[in-house]
Motif scaffolding. Structure first.
Motif, PDB file in Angstrom:
ATOM      1  N   MET A   1       0.615  -0.861  -0.013  1.00 58.09           N
ATOM      2  CA  MET A   1       0.235  -0.103  -0.211  1.00 58.09           C
ATOM      3  C   MET A   1       0.753   1.045  -0.001  1.00 58.09           C
ATOM      4  N   LEU A   2       2.083   1.167   0.683  1.00 55.57           N
ATOM      5  CA  LEU A   2       3.141   2.093   0.981  1.00 55.57           C
ATOM      6  C   LEU A   2       3.737   2.158  -0.312  1.00 55.57           C
ATOM      7  N   ALA A   3       4.015   2.110  -1.037  1.00 55.23           N
ATOM      8  CA  ALA A   3       4.684   1.742  -2.466  1.00 55.23           C
ATOM      9  C   ALA A   3       3.863   2.646  -2.971  1.00 55.23           C
ATOM     10  N   ILE A   4       2.325   1.640  -3.646  1.00 51.84           N
ATOM     11  CA  ILE A   4       1.506   2.475  -4.111  1.00 51.84           C
ATOM     12  C   ILE A   4       1.076   4.209  -4.181  1.00 51.84           C
ATOM     13  N   ALA A   5       1.175   3.808  -3.319  1.00 49.43           N
ATOM     14  CA  ALA A   5       0.600   5.824  -2.574  1.00 49.43           C
ATOM     15  C   ALA A   5       1.685   6.751  -2.844  1.00 49.43           C
ATOM     16  N   LEU A   6       3.321   6.251  -2.750  1.00 48.76           N
ATOM     17  CA  LEU A   6       4.082   7.134  -2.880  1.00 48.76           C
ATOM     18  C   LEU A   6       4.222   7.251  -4.534  1.00 48.76           C
ATOM     19  N   ILE A   7       3.884   6.806  -5.269  1.00 47.94           N
ATOM     20  CA  ILE A   7       4.086   6.636  -6.364  1.00 47.94           C
ATOM     21  C   ILE A   7       2.613   6.988  -7.216  1.00 47.94           C
ATOM     22  N   LEU A   8       1.346   6.945  -6.395  1.00 48.39           N
ATOM     23  CA  LEU A   8       0.229   7.881  -6.645  1.00 48.39           C
ATOM     24  C   LEU A   8       0.818   9.518  -6.931  1.00 48.39           C
ATOM     25  N   ASP A   9       1.418   9.560  -5.199  1.00 47.96           N
ATOM     26  CA  ASP A   9       1.514  10.912  -4.765  1.00 47.96           C
ATOM     27  C   ASP A   9       2.768  11.008  -5.940  1.00 47.96           C
ATOM     28  N   ALA A  10       3.645  10.864  -6.460  1.00 48.91           N
ATOM     29  CA  ALA A  10       4.408  11.646  -7.301  1.00 48.91           C
ATOM     30  C   ALA A  10       4.211  10.943  -9.303  1.00 48.91           C
ATOM     31  N   ALA A  11       2.337  10.543  -9.417  1.00 49.03           N
ATOM     32  CA  ALA A  11       2.594  10.790 -11.043  1.00 49.03           C
ATOM     33  C   ALA A  11       0.950  12.547 -10.893  1.00 49.03           C
ATOM     34  N   LEU A  12       0.853  12.826  -9.902  1.00 46.74           N
ATOM     35  CA  LEU A  12      -0.762  13.048  -9.515  1.00 46.74           C
ATOM     36  C   LEU A  12      -0.233  14.612  -8.725  1.00 46.74           C
ATOM     37  N   GLY A  13      -0.050  14.556  -7.533  1.00 47.51           N
ATOM     38  CA  GLY A  13       0.862  15.278  -6.778  1.00 47.51           C
ATOM     39  C   GLY A  13      -0.760  16.014  -6.436  1.00 47.51           C
ATOM     40  N   GLU A  14      -0.800  17.362  -6.565  1.00 51.40           N
ATOM     41  CA  GLU A  14      -1.855  18.003  -5.503  1.00 51.40           C
ATOM     42  C   GLU A  14      -2.515  19.016  -6.469  1.00 51.40           C
ATOM     43  N   PRO A  15      -3.816  18.290  -6.810  1.00 50.41           N
ATOM     44  CA  PRO A  15      -4.271  18.396  -8.463  1.00 50.41           C
ATOM     45  C   PRO A  15      -5.744  19.663  -7.202  1.00 50.41           C
ATOM     46  N   ASP A  16      -4.786  20.655  -8.450  1.00 55.66           N
ATOM     47  CA  ASP A  16      -5.904  21.702  -8.094  1.00 55.66           C
ATOM     48  C   ASP A  16      -7.558  21.521  -8.335  1.00 55.66           C
ATOM     49  N   TRP A  17      -8.035  20.969  -9.428  1.00 56.27           N
ATOM     50  CA  TRP A  17      -9.214  20.325  -9.157  1.00 56.27           C
ATOM     51  C   TRP A  17      -9.860  20.053  -8.204  1.00 56.27           C
ATOM     52  N   LEU A  18      -9.067  19.110  -7.503  1.00 57.93           N
ATOM     53  CA  LEU A  18     -10.102  18.754  -6.210  1.00 57.93           C
ATOM     54  C   LEU A  18      -9.397  19.121  -5.225  1.00 57.93           C
ATOM     55  N   TRP A  19      -8.749  20.097  -4.709  1.00 62.01           N
ATOM     56  CA  TRP A  19      -8.370  20.810  -3.582  1.00 62.01           C
ATOM     57  C   TRP A  19      -9.328  22.576  -3.386  1.00 62.01           C
ATOM     58  N   GLY A 289      13.997   5.324  -1.645  1.00 57.71           N
ATOM     59  CA  GLY A 289      12.661   5.775  -0.394  1.00 57.71           C
ATOM     60  C   GLY A 289      11.551   4.602  -0.705  1.00 57.71           C
ATOM     61  N   LEU A 290      11.226   4.691  -2.508  1.00 54.79           N
ATOM     62  CA  LEU A 290      10.361   3.277  -2.947  1.00 54.79           C
ATOM     63  C   LEU A 290      11.364   2.287  -2.563  1.00 54.79           C
ATOM     64  N   LEU A 291      12.026   2.071  -3.390  1.00 47.24           N
ATOM     65  CA  LEU A 291      12.256   0.427  -3.378  1.00 47.24           C
ATOM     66  C   LEU A 291      12.412  -0.085  -2.161  1.00 47.24           C
ATOM     67  N   LEU A 292      13.153   0.995  -1.284  1.00 49.57           N
ATOM     68  CA  LEU A 292      12.872   0.282   0.350  1.00 49.57           C
ATOM     69  C   LEU A 292      11.634  -0.370   0.636  1.00 49.57           C
ATOM     70  N   ALA A 293      10.802   0.136   0.191  1.00 50.37           N
ATOM     71  CA  ALA A 293       8.992   0.334   1.232  1.00 50.37           C
ATOM     72  C   ALA A 293       8.701  -1.150   0.008  1.00 50.37           C
ATOM     73  N   ILE A 294       9.081  -1.556  -1.488  1.00 48.96           N
ATOM     74  CA  ILE A 294       8.726  -2.358  -2.162  1.00 48.96           C
ATOM     75  C   ILE A 294       9.145  -3.336  -1.699  1.00 48.96           C
TER      76      ILE A 294
END
Length: 302
Positions: A1-19, A289-294
């Motif tokens: 779960m942590l590895a997926i979350a890290l990748i999602l954050d890296a890909a999407l960041g903080e989308p203005d349309w959402l926040w 850090g991502l590799l460590l999580a994996i």
């Protein structure tokens, strides 16, 4: 779960349309801290009240995280919640904005760097702007990425949200000012405790990912020059990677303070190129850090 979350954050960041439509959890935590400050930070026994406020913040963060984790959705909400609470993409974007602005003009760069640092920026020259951006990037890699990821690995979303509640409180009331020295004491000390391991882990990831392990013996001594028990570690690690000196004199509230230099033998004329180099170094550390999580996930499944 942590590895997926890290990748999602890296890909999407903080989308203005959402926040722009939904209040960010960090903003909600900030509102709670502000309410506690206005409600409890007065009269006698302010340190005791501050301890109670810090305990309440931890309980609220843990409780919300536990409630989300309880939902039987195969961890989907936990992954989304963790991705929202990580800040790698937005962190690097804000630091890189300073480099882009610095290439245009010092005036624009001062505005950009003022968004990510708390020191006075009006009189900064190019080198001071660059150092401030690099220092903010290194410190926030620890506070905004590695530390919340660490506490997710240790205690799931409840641990991550409890950490974010404390971190938010420290950023708002953890200052040695007449108003907050007593009331914010518990939040500041708890934040120091929760960041002790992540700050040192961040330093190790920066050195390892950037092929700079040879500088590891210098990091503890340089880190101790910093006024914070934790922030000095990622700064002391990234300084030799970039070949620059960090920290040093800076101004707060119109008063110049003579802080020691971190990596004092490094160059002091940093600029936009060094900021870009720092952004690349931050991404490489994130990758480690991502590799460590994996790796931890694979070991957990073995």
């Amino acid at each position: 779960m942590l590895a997926i979350a890290l990748i999602l954050d890296a890909a999407l960041g903080e989308p203005d349309w959402l926040w722009s439509r939904v209040t960010h959890p960090a903003v909600l935590l900030g509102r709670l801290v502000d309410w506690l400050d206005r409600t409890l930070n007065r009269g006698a026994a302010r340190r005791i009240k501050g301890i109670a406020a810090a305990a309440l913040l931890v309980a609220v963060g843990w409780g919300i995280g536990a409630a989300i984790a309880w939902v039987p959705d195969f961890g989907l909400l936990e992954i989304i919640g963790a991705a929202v609470l990580l800040a790698q993409r937005s962190l690097v974007d804000h630091v890189r904005d300073v480099a882009d602005a610095l290439r245009r003009s010092p005036a624009e760069a001062r505005i950009a760097v003022a968004r990510i640092v708390g020191r006075d920026t009006a009189e900064m020259d190019d080198a001071q702007i660059a150092r401030a951006a690099i220092e903010s990037g290194a410190e926030n890699l620890s506070d905004g990425v590695i530390a919340p990821a660490f506490w997710f690995a240790v205690a799931g979303l409840p641990g991550m949200l409890a950490y974010k509640a404390v971190s938010t409180a420290d950023s708002m009331i953890g200052y040695r000012t007449p108003r907050h020295e007593a009331f914010g004491w518990a939040a500041a000390r708890l934040d120091d405790l929760l960041n002790w391991v992540p700050a040192r882990l961040t330093a190790g990831l920066i050195l390892l990912a950037n092929g700079a392990i040879r500088h590891a013996h210098r990091v503890p001594n340089d880190a101790r020059q910093h006024r914070s028990p934790n922030a000095g570690w990622p700064e002391a690690a990234i300084a030799p990677v970039l070949g620059v000196a960090l920290a040093g004199p800076r101004s707060y509230d119109g008063e110049v303070r003579e802080f020691p230099w971190v990596n004092p033998t490094g160059r002091r004329n940093a600029g936009a190129a060094e900021i870009e180099h720092a952004c690349s170094a931050l991404w490489r550390a994130w990758g480690a850090g991502l590799l460590l999580a994996i790796l931890l996930a694979l070991l957990g499944l073995a």
